[in-house]
Write a protein that holds these residues in place. Structure first.
Motif, mmCIF file in Angstrom:
data_model
loop_
_atom_site.group_PDB
_atom_site.id
_atom_site.type_symbol
_atom_site.label_atom_id
_atom_site.label_comp_id
_atom_site.label_asym_id
_atom_site.label_seq_id
_atom_site.Cartn_x
_atom_site.Cartn_y
_atom_site.Cartn_z
ATOM 1 N N ARG A 49 0.784 -1.173 0.086
ATOM 2 C CA ARG A 49 -0.200 0.077 -0.516
ATOM 3 C C ARG A 49 0.808 0.737 -0.064
ATOM 4 N N VAL A 50 2.211 1.158 0.357
ATOM 5 C CA VAL A 50 2.983 2.446 1.382
ATOM 6 C C VAL A 50 3.560 2.904 -0.377
ATOM 7 N N GLN A 51 3.948 1.716 -0.927
ATOM 8 C CA GLN A 51 4.689 1.668 -2.682
ATOM 9 C C GLN A 51 3.680 1.906 -3.194
ATOM 10 N N ALA A 52 2.302 1.982 -3.106
ATOM 11 C CA ALA A 52 1.583 2.141 -4.236
ATOM 12 C C ALA A 52 0.864 3.235 -4.158
ATOM 13 N N LEU A 53 0.638 3.908 -3.340
ATOM 14 C CA LEU A 53 0.974 4.918 -2.823
ATOM 15 C C LEU A 53 1.803 6.349 -3.313
ATOM 16 N N ALA A 54 2.753 5.731 -2.750
ATOM 17 C CA ALA A 54 4.040 6.384 -3.268
ATOM 18 C C ALA A 54 3.757 6.759 -5.170
ATOM 19 N N LEU A 55 2.893 5.702 -5.976
ATOM 20 C CA LEU A 55 3.681 5.571 -7.246
ATOM 21 C C LEU A 55 2.481 6.117 -7.619
ATOM 22 N N THR A 56 1.234 5.631 -7.018
ATOM 23 C CA THR A 56 0.283 6.418 -7.718
ATOM 24 C C THR A 56 -0.236 8.000 -7.139
#
Length: 197
Positions: free
Chosen positions: A17-24
């Motif tokens: 979730r952290v990685q996805a938030l950083a990307l999107t």
């Protein structure tokens, strides 16, 4: 599905979730990306070799899915929609301003640098793990984190690419002190928010 594979998927969800938030840069899109990643991982679980780096495998699936979705969006629409704020915490007005400034600066970073910075600094991944996730050399991962940190420093200190232009020494010192204080406040607030989450 084996129990250990299932347990590993459950355990890695917060980091995905952290990685996805950083990307999107959008909470709803990030949740969809994580869900798609888990579906892809479940479909490809037979290709995962037990005993290898599961976290890197999952982060790589998420990153590849993000890139694939990004390419599709470029073909059919505008990907520059206004993102929701990544860092949303309550606090004093000064803290909110510092976080808003940091959030705006993070949004300006290239995707690969923002991802490396978030995973390396906030998630505590090693450079080797970052390299595995991004599919690059360790030196490239280090370079991305360094460039992201340096660029944030330049933006948050109010410097231009060639240095601070048109400011006297006193103005520069005052602005630099204020910005360092804001950056420290933003870092502490982010760390506190993560610890309470």
């Amino acid at each position: 599905m084996t129990a250990s594979f299932h347990d590993q998927v459950i355990a890695i969800l917060p980091k995905l979730r952290v990685q996805a938030l950083a990307l999107t840069r959008n909470r709803s899109v990030a949740e969809d990306l994580v869900q798609d990643t888990v579906c892809n991982a479940l479909a490809a679980q037979d290709s995962f070799v037990m005993g290898t780096n599961f976290a890197a495998w999952m982060h790589r699936i998420l990153r590849n899915r993000f890139i694939s979705d990004l390419r599709k969006k470029r073909e059919v629409g505008n990907i520059d929609d206004t993102p929701q704020s990544l860092l949303s915490v309550s606090g004093r007005h000064e803290d909110r301003l510092a976080l808003k400034e940091l959030d705006a600066a993070l949004a300006r970073l290239p995707d690969d640098q923002r991802e490396a910075l978030v995973l390396g600094v906030l998630e505590g991944m090693s450079y080797q793990e970052l390299a595995d996730v991004a599919g690059c050399a360790v030196g490239t991962a280090k370079s991305r984190v360094f460039r992201a940190r340096r660029q944030l420093e330049v933006w948050l200190m109010g410097e231009e690419e060639g240095g601070i232009s048109g400011k006297t020494g006193a103005e520069t010192t005052t602005r630099a002190s204020s910005t360092r204080r804001k950056t420290r406040t933003a870092r502490n607030t982010t760390r506190n928010a993560q610890q309470t989450a």
